[in-house]
Design an enzyme around this catalytic site. Structure first.
Site, PDB file in Angstrom:
ATOM      1  N   LYS A  17       0.677  -1.367  -0.308  1.00  0.00           N
ATOM      2  CA  LYS A  17       0.047   0.429   0.303  1.00  0.00           C
ATOM      3  C   LYS A  17       1.045   1.369  -0.073  1.00  0.00           C
ATOM      4  CE  LYS A  17      -0.770  -0.143   5.369  1.00  0.00           C
ATOM      5  NZ  LYS A  17      -0.250   0.339   5.416  1.00  0.00           N
ATOM      6  N   ARG A  92      -6.839   3.854  11.583  1.00  0.00           N
ATOM      7  CA  ARG A  92      -6.212   2.148  12.232  1.00  0.00           C
ATOM      8  C   ARG A  92      -7.481   1.109  12.915  1.00  0.00           C
ATOM      9  NH1 ARG A  92      -1.172   1.564  10.519  1.00  0.00           N
ATOM     10  NH2 ARG A  92       0.163   0.498  10.922  1.00  0.00           N
ATOM     11  N   ARG A 131      11.516  -7.260   2.683  1.00  0.00           N
ATOM     12  CA  ARG A 131      11.684  -5.662   3.021  1.00  0.00           C
ATOM     13  C   ARG A 131      12.664  -5.891   4.198  1.00  0.00           C
ATOM     14  NH1 ARG A 131       6.484  -2.154   4.398  1.00  0.00           N
ATOM     15  NH2 ARG A 131       6.677  -2.985   6.539  1.00  0.00           N
ATOM     16  N   ARG A 137      14.320  -2.267   8.716  1.00  0.00           N
ATOM     17  CA  ARG A 137      13.198  -1.626   9.177  1.00  0.00           C
ATOM     18  C   ARG A 137      13.534  -2.120  11.151  1.00  0.00           C
ATOM     19  NH1 ARG A 137       7.217   0.641   7.645  1.00  0.00           N
ATOM     20  NH2 ARG A 137       7.418  -0.140   9.302  1.00  0.00           N
ATOM     21  N   ARG A 148       2.150  -7.297  14.437  1.00  0.00           N
ATOM     22  CA  ARG A 148       1.168  -6.322  13.258  1.00  0.00           C
ATOM     23  C   ARG A 148       0.399  -6.754  12.679  1.00  0.00           C
ATOM     24  NH1 ARG A 148       6.137  -4.379  10.772  1.00  0.00           N
ATOM     25  NH2 ARG A 148       5.369  -3.025   9.500  1.00  0.00           N
TER      26      ARG A 148
HETATM   27  P1  AMP Z   1       2.938   1.344   9.181  1.00  0.00           P
HETATM   28  O1  AMP Z   1       4.711   1.820   8.596  1.00  0.00           O
HETATM   29  O2  AMP Z   1       1.634   2.138   8.595  1.00  0.00           O
HETATM   30  O3  AMP Z   1       3.196   0.100   9.005  1.00  0.00           O
HETATM   31  O4  AMP Z   1       3.246   1.882  10.390  1.00  0.00           O
HETATM   32  C1  AMP Z   1       4.372   1.582  11.643  1.00  0.00           C
HETATM   33  C2  AMP Z   1       3.953   2.039  12.818  1.00  0.00           C
HETATM   34  O5  AMP Z   1       3.795   2.914  13.466  1.00  0.00           O
HETATM   35  C3  AMP Z   1       2.540   1.093  13.296  1.00  0.00           C
HETATM   36  O6  AMP Z   1       3.204   0.023  13.861  1.00  0.00           O
HETATM   37  C4  AMP Z   1       2.084   1.601  14.090  1.00  0.00           C
HETATM   38  O7  AMP Z   1       3.199   1.436  15.556  1.00  0.00           O
HETATM   39  C5  AMP Z   1       2.561   3.523  14.304  1.00  0.00           C
HETATM   40  N1  AMP Z   1       1.464   3.884  13.493  1.00  0.00           N
HETATM   41  C6  AMP Z   1       1.130   4.307  11.838  1.00  0.00           C
HETATM   42  N2  AMP Z   1       0.266   4.843  11.705  1.00  0.00           N
HETATM   43  C7  AMP Z   1      -0.721   4.857  13.339  1.00  0.00           C
HETATM   44  C8  AMP Z   1      -2.029   5.219  13.402  1.00  0.00           C
HETATM   45  N3  AMP Z   1      -3.141   4.997  12.250  1.00  0.00           N
HETATM   46  N4  AMP Z   1      -2.345   4.542  15.149  1.00  0.00           N
HETATM   47  C9  AMP Z   1      -1.263   3.677  15.509  1.00  0.00           C
HETATM   48  N5  AMP Z   1      -0.071   3.941  14.991  1.00  0.00           N
HETATM   49  C10 AMP Z   1      -0.220   3.856  13.958  1.00  0.00           C
END
Ligand code: AMP
Length: 198
Positions: A17, A92, A131, A137, A148
């Protein structure tokens, strides 16, 4: 030139995404608002916000809703988001959907479409593992990945029901080449009258 579009892209971690979001946003001339990117940039930059969220994100847990929503409201209030935006990674959970609804309604706006990138769990895990090897990461450890994906299935997938009743969800097959998937998204958005010119 571009039409305005207020979009959300949803999919499990590893669905692609992030990559698709950037392509779609570029085509429409709208900014990507990725909460994950905002958190990572703050962690890297050593800001107070970064310090607040680094352990939470490394565990794969969610940052508190109110803090996350405040950051998104600030970002969407900037001039470049006035005519549209593509949200990636926010909202989310159902609480965040409520926060976003309140904010957008207050501005007389609404989401035009929710793009769901549909990728089987096994395929997501495999892509995340690749990745992790390439990018290293902090939250791409095996435990954090599984955690996650669990949060995605338990908290994020249900928001599709909330948007589904509004008739704005486009479910896109997320398996295929990058170009094929982008074309599928454009085709679905075109049906809603959201077209990219040329
Ligand atoms: P992502 O790159 O979208 O997977 O986000 C990486 C991390 O950032 C997630 O595993 C959460 O710890 C935090 N995070 C990102 N977006 C949100 C959100 N909308 N609400 C809460 N935590 C978030």
């Amino acid at each position: 030139m571009t039409a305005s579009a207020r979009l959300l892209i949803v999919g499990p971690q590893g669905s692609g995404k992030g990559t698709q979001g950037v392509r779609i946003a570029e085509a429409f001339g709208i900014p990507v608002v990725s909460t994950g990117d905002i958190f990572r940039a703050n962690i890297k930059g050593g800001t107070p916000l970064g310090a607040q969220v680094s352990e939470i994100t490394a565990r794969g847990d969610l940052v508190p809703d109110e803090l996350t929503s405040e950051i998104v409201r600030d970002r969407l209030s900037q001039d470049d988001a006035a005519n549209g935006f593509l949200l990636d990674g926010y909202p989310r959970n159902s609480v965040q959907v409520g926060h976003l609804d309140e904010f957008l309604t207050g501005r007389g706006e609404a989401l035009d479409a929710v793009i769901l990138l549909d990728v089987p769990r096994d395929e997501s895990i495999e892509r995340l593992r690749l990745r992790a090897e390439e990018q290293g990461r902090a939250d791409d450890t095996t435990e954090a990945i599984a955690h996650r994906l669990d949060i995605y299935e338990n908290e994020t997938a249900p928001i599709l029901g909330m948007y589904g009743v509004r008739g704005i969800v486009d479910k896109i097959d997320g398996v295929g080449s990058l170009d094929e998937i982008t074309e599928r998204v454009f085709a679905a958005l075109a049906v809603r009258g959201l077209r990219v010119e040329n």
